[in-house]
Design a protein around this motif. Structure first.
Motif, mmCIF file in Angstrom:
data_model
loop_
_atom_site.group_PDB
_atom_site.id
_atom_site.type_symbol
_atom_site.label_atom_id
_atom_site.label_comp_id
_atom_site.label_asym_id
_atom_site.label_seq_id
_atom_site.Cartn_x
_atom_site.Cartn_y
_atom_site.Cartn_z
ATOM 1 N N ARG A 160 -35.018 -9.595 -20.241
ATOM 2 C CA ARG A 160 -35.809 -10.830 -20.332
ATOM 3 C C ARG A 160 -36.806 -10.798 -21.488
ATOM 4 O O ARG A 160 -37.477 -11.780 -21.747
ATOM 5 C CB ARG A 160 -36.577 -11.063 -19.028
ATOM 6 C CG ARG A 160 -35.717 -11.249 -17.824
ATOM 7 C CD ARG A 160 -35.062 -12.619 -17.825
ATOM 8 N NE ARG A 160 -34.273 -12.791 -16.626
ATOM 9 C CZ ARG A 160 -32.962 -12.592 -16.578
ATOM 10 N NH1 ARG A 160 -32.313 -12.237 -17.651
ATOM 11 N NH2 ARG A 160 -32.308 -12.770 -15.465
ATOM 12 N N ASN A 212 -28.353 -2.221 -9.147
ATOM 13 C CA ASN A 212 -28.302 -2.891 -10.450
ATOM 14 C C ASN A 212 -27.289 -4.034 -10.424
ATOM 15 O O ASN A 212 -27.462 -5.037 -11.100
ATOM 16 C CB ASN A 212 -27.924 -1.898 -11.543
ATOM 17 C CG ASN A 212 -28.996 -0.870 -11.770
ATOM 18 O OD1 ASN A 212 -28.967 0.199 -11.195
ATOM 19 N ND2 ASN A 212 -29.987 -1.205 -12.580
ATOM 20 N N ILE A 241 -21.977 -10.311 -19.164
ATOM 21 C CA ILE A 241 -22.444 -11.651 -18.838
ATOM 22 C C ILE A 241 -23.587 -11.932 -19.799
ATOM 23 O O ILE A 241 -24.565 -11.188 -19.825
ATOM 24 C CB ILE A 241 -22.959 -11.720 -17.394
ATOM 25 C CG1 ILE A 241 -21.899 -11.219 -16.423
ATOM 26 C CG2 ILE A 241 -23.387 -13.128 -17.052
ATOM 27 C CD1 ILE A 241 -22.446 -10.993 -15.026
ATOM 28 N N LEU A 264 -25.319 -14.853 -23.105
ATOM 29 C CA LEU A 264 -25.326 -16.144 -23.780
ATOM 30 C C LEU A 264 -24.853 -15.927 -25.209
ATOM 31 O O LEU A 264 -25.372 -15.084 -25.928
ATOM 32 C CB LEU A 264 -26.730 -16.750 -23.770
ATOM 33 C CG LEU A 264 -27.249 -17.137 -22.389
ATOM 34 C CD1 LEU A 264 -28.703 -17.551 -22.464
ATOM 35 C CD2 LEU A 264 -26.429 -18.264 -21.793
ATOM 36 N N TYR A 267 -25.200 -18.342 -12.578
ATOM 37 C CA TYR A 267 -25.983 -18.736 -13.754
ATOM 38 C C TYR A 267 -25.858 -20.219 -14.051
ATOM 39 O O TYR A 267 -26.112 -20.645 -15.162
ATOM 40 C CB TYR A 267 -25.528 -17.919 -14.973
ATOM 41 C CG TYR A 267 -25.672 -16.448 -14.747
ATOM 42 C CD1 TYR A 267 -26.897 -15.822 -14.925
ATOM 43 C CD2 TYR A 267 -24.598 -15.691 -14.310
ATOM 44 C CE1 TYR A 267 -27.043 -14.479 -14.683
ATOM 45 C CE2 TYR A 267 -24.734 -14.338 -14.070
ATOM 46 C CZ TYR A 267 -25.960 -13.739 -14.255
ATOM 47 O OH TYR A 267 -26.105 -12.408 -14.007
ATOM 48 N N PRO A 284 -26.259 2.233 -15.643
ATOM 49 C CA PRO A 284 -26.275 3.635 -16.026
ATOM 50 C C PRO A 284 -27.637 4.276 -15.779
ATOM 51 O O PRO A 284 -28.659 3.681 -16.081
ATOM 52 C CB PRO A 284 -25.950 3.601 -17.512
ATOM 53 C CG PRO A 284 -26.246 2.214 -17.945
ATOM 54 C CD PRO A 284 -26.025 1.345 -16.774
ATOM 55 N N ALA A 317 -19.899 -5.884 -13.568
ATOM 56 C CA ALA A 317 -20.258 -6.987 -14.463
ATOM 57 C C ALA A 317 -21.659 -7.492 -14.141
ATOM 58 O O ALA A 317 -22.464 -7.762 -15.036
ATOM 59 C CB ALA A 317 -19.244 -8.118 -14.334
ATOM 60 N N ASP A 318 -21.981 -7.566 -12.864
ATOM 61 C CA ASP A 318 -23.296 -8.034 -12.420
ATOM 62 C C ASP A 318 -24.398 -7.068 -12.842
ATOM 63 O O ASP A 318 -25.541 -7.461 -13.042
ATOM 64 C CB ASP A 318 -23.282 -8.207 -10.893
ATOM 65 C CG ASP A 318 -24.577 -8.778 -10.357
ATOM 66 O OD1 ASP A 318 -25.091 -9.724 -10.969
ATOM 67 O OD2 ASP A 318 -25.074 -8.274 -9.336
ATOM 68 N N ALA A 319 -24.036 -5.776 -12.981
ATOM 69 C CA ALA A 319 -25.023 -4.781 -13.417
ATOM 70 C C ALA A 319 -25.242 -4.835 -14.926
ATOM 71 O O ALA A 319 -26.107 -4.146 -15.448
ATOM 72 C CB ALA A 319 -24.569 -3.382 -13.005
ATOM 73 N N GLY A 320 -24.456 -5.641 -15.635
ATOM 74 C CA GLY A 320 -24.617 -5.765 -17.082
ATOM 75 C C GLY A 320 -24.024 -4.610 -17.852
ATOM 76 O O GLY A 320 -24.398 -4.377 -19.000
ATOM 77 N N ILE A 321 -23.106 -3.872 -17.253
ATOM 78 C CA ILE A 321 -22.454 -2.764 -17.952
ATOM 79 C C ILE A 321 -21.282 -3.326 -18.760
ATOM 80 O O ILE A 321 -20.445 -4.040 -18.202
ATOM 81 C CB ILE A 321 -21.977 -1.699 -16.939
ATOM 82 C CG1 ILE A 321 -23.182 -1.137 -16.169
ATOM 83 C CG2 ILE A 321 -21.212 -0.592 -17.634
ATOM 84 C CD1 ILE A 321 -22.817 -0.359 -14.942
ATOM 85 N N TYR A 353 -28.213 -22.030 -16.126
ATOM 86 C CA TYR A 353 -28.364 -21.732 -17.547
ATOM 87 C C TYR A 353 -27.411 -22.520 -18.421
ATOM 88 O O TYR A 353 -27.436 -22.402 -19.627
ATOM 89 C CB TYR A 353 -28.085 -20.243 -17.822
ATOM 90 C CG TYR A 353 -28.989 -19.293 -17.107
ATOM 91 C CD1 TYR A 353 -30.015 -19.746 -16.305
ATOM 92 C CD2 TYR A 353 -28.814 -17.928 -17.257
ATOM 93 C CE1 TYR A 353 -30.826 -18.858 -15.637
ATOM 94 C CE2 TYR A 353 -29.628 -17.032 -16.597
ATOM 95 C CZ TYR A 353 -30.628 -17.508 -15.792
ATOM 96 O OH TYR A 353 -31.432 -16.615 -15.140
ATOM 97 N N LEU A 364 -27.481 -11.049 -20.097
ATOM 98 C CA LEU A 364 -28.329 -11.580 -19.023
ATOM 99 C C LEU A 364 -28.605 -10.547 -17.946
ATOM 100 O O LEU A 364 -29.374 -10.780 -17.023
ATOM 101 C CB LEU A 364 -27.664 -12.811 -18.398
ATOM 102 C CG LEU A 364 -27.687 -14.067 -19.251
ATOM 103 C CD1 LEU A 364 -26.834 -15.147 -18.635
ATOM 104 C CD2 LEU A 364 -29.100 -14.577 -19.435
ATOM 105 N N GLU A 365 -27.908 -9.413 -18.005
ATOM 106 C CA GLU A 365 -28.136 -8.330 -17.053
ATOM 107 C C GLU A 365 -28.090 -7.031 -17.847
ATOM 108 O O GLU A 365 -27.499 -6.969 -18.918
ATOM 109 C CB GLU A 365 -27.021 -8.271 -15.991
ATOM 110 C CG GLU A 365 -26.802 -9.547 -15.207
ATOM 111 C CD GLU A 365 -27.887 -9.815 -14.188
ATOM 112 O OE1 GLU A 365 -28.656 -8.887 -13.875
ATOM 113 O OE2 GLU A 365 -27.965 -10.962 -13.720
ATOM 114 N N GLY A 366 -28.664 -5.983 -17.295
ATOM 115 C CA GLY A 366 -28.521 -4.688 -17.948
ATOM 116 C C GLY A 366 -29.800 -3.889 -18.015
ATOM 117 O O GLY A 366 -30.845 -4.316 -17.541
#
Lengths: 246, 241
Positions: free
Chosen positions: B156, A41, B42, B44, A239, A60, A150-154, A242, B57-59
């Motif tokens: 997304r 993830n 992370i 927007l 990113y 998770p 952080a990259d996993a979006g947690i 973006y 943007l992730e998760g």
């Protein structure tokens, strides 16, 4: 026969430089990258001089075995592991006493940052593999773990940046190398969440006077600021496309 | 609203996003420290009617009651099914929700839904202490018997739907396919022609790869038109929209 060097080398040379040519307040060259593993993830690789650590984060996700899950938050499981080829002599691939302890220390530092209560009854698995060891692996592992989370979006309070300060031949030095780690008088790894100015990890091997300790913290926060900026740049660059949105 | 309000900026964990306002809605992506607000992911950052909103943007997918999801039947139990909804939590669909009556003792639920079937469902209830419960009561819900399902990252879906559904409408209108986007990142499509289906899948992956490039809807529209050529105006495609 190979004779082992048992004599302490000179750590601070005549010109005030260190054995690897750095100034006392200079860090080793750093490289970071995120999102390098497709199956995980989140993932990150961080290099600091010759030290190189790869971290993968899964979750998770549902926890197995089920009964170990907690009703109010996610369980963090961290494994810090040194690959057999990371050191000069082959390292036994099974988890040593030292690795189990460092796993716990990294987990506790990460738990301070991660908002685990967002995902009750789940687990977040963090795997840190030391690919090359040359002093300071626990902090490099922690930094790569924080980037991977952080990259996993947690959700997390802040990124974690850390650096070691030590004393070599009576001089305070930033970001110890192998010799200073082995022969120096003190080694103190510190990790912080810089935007909240909170400390998540602090260990000390050796001795400092109170004045030296204060100066050491000062020196470390300078290095941490620099590392933190680099971490943010690393995440932003993924990113960059973006930046101009809508 | 002025033009400036629409600007989105990239934020990282620990970034200061603003001060505590009067009506800041709770979000897992924003935390308070004193009277300052910080981002936790992370994402927007967007200003929406005096509210700060962060689009991650992730998760992973976090179920919310009322969401339309596309689930995959994972196991058949005595009185219902466990359903994979690509989330950290396994969902459960009660037999009575599908049958409209209580399940008879000893009845084989495999006859209605079997392992590997896709279902269109709504999240009926979900909170921190219990697994998500699904419901298939409603128009268009239930077993998916035709078409194709593709998986994209759940973060997304806002882009795949677009502002006021502009992106889904472009996708379905231009290719002549039926398209439904589940909140959990699964997309269902039903096409008359093989080519348009392949093109649609390609476009969905394109949106997943570069979700926030400028004028993406227009780009997708012109790409589809270019690839389908004259076919786009054919009567059957029109009839299908």
């Amino acid at each position: 026969m190979l004779t082992l060097q048992v004599q302490k080398p000179k750590l601070i040379l005549e010109d005030g430089r260190r054995t690897d040519g750095r100034r006392p307040d200079e860090m080793r060259p750093i490289k970071m990258e995120v999102g390098i593993l497709k199956n995980a993830n989140g993932s990150a690789i961080v290099e600091m001089g010759k030290t190189k650590v790869l971290t993968a984060v899964y979750g998770p996700r549902e926890m197995h075995p089920r009964h170990l899950a907690l009703p109010d938050r996610a369980v963090m499981r961290v494994r810090y592991h040194m690959t057999p080829f990371s050191t000069d002599d082959r390292k036994n691939p099974s988890l040593s006493r030292r690795e189990i302890e460092i796993s716990k220390v990294i987990r506790e530092a990460l738990e301070a940052a991660v908002l685990a209560e967002t995902f009750p009854r789940t687990t977040i698995d963090v795997f840190s593999e030391v690919l090359q060891a040359d002093a300071g692996t626990r902090l490099v592992a922690l930094m790569s773990a924080s980037l991977a989370v952080a990259d996993a979006g947690i959700p997390m309070r802040d990124l974690i940046a850390g650096v070691a300060v030590g004393k070599a031949d009576g001089t305070l030095v930033l970001d110890l190398n192998e010799e200073e780690d082995m022969w120096g008088e003190a080694d103190m790894p510190i990790a912080m969440m810089p935007s909240l100015s909170q400390v998540t990890l602090l260990q000390l091997n050796g001795n400092f006077t109170p004045e030296e300790f204060r100066a050491a913290i000062q020196l470390a926060s300078k290095g941490i600021e620099e590392l933190y900026k680099l971490q943010k740049e690393t995440l932003t660059s993924k990113y960059s496309a973006y930046k101009e949105v809508n | 609203m002025t033009e400036k309000d629409k600007i989105r900026t990239l934020v990282l964990p620990g970034d200061l996003v603003g001060e505590v306002g009067e009506q800041q809605a709770w979000s897992p992506y924003i935390i308070r420290n004193g009277n300052k607000l910080y981002s936790t992911v992370i994402g927007l950052l967007e200003q929406r009617d005096n509210q700060l909103v962060i689009l991650p943007l992730e998760g992973v997918y976090y179920p919310r009651p009322g969401d339309l999801v596309i689930g995959l039947i994972e196991d058949v139990e005595l009185y219902g099914w466990t359903v994979d909804i690509v989330s950290p939590y396994k969902a459960y669909l009660q037999g009575s929700s599908l049958l409209g009556r209580p399940v008879n003792a000893g009845e084989d639920l495999r006859r209605y839904l079997n392992v590997g079937d896709y279902i269109m469902a709504k999240v009926d209830s979900f909170d921190r202490s219990s697994s998500p419960m699904l419901s298939v009561k409603g128009k268009g819900l239930g077993r998916i018997s035709k078409g194709k399902v593709v998986d994209v990252s759940p973060v997304r879906t806002p882009r795949l739907i677009g502002r006021n559904r502009s992106m889904v409408e472009t996708l379905s209108g231009e290719t002549g396919c039926e398209v439904l986007v589940g909140q959990n990142g699964r997309v269902w499509m039903n096409c008359v022609k093989k080519e348009s289906e392949e093109l649609l899948v390609e476009m969905i992956y394109l949106i997943e790869r570069e979700p926030y490039t400028k004028g993406l809807t227009e780009k997708v529209k012109s790409l589809i038109r270019e690839r389908l050529g004259v076919n786009v105006a054919s009567p059957e495609a029109q009839a299908n929209t």
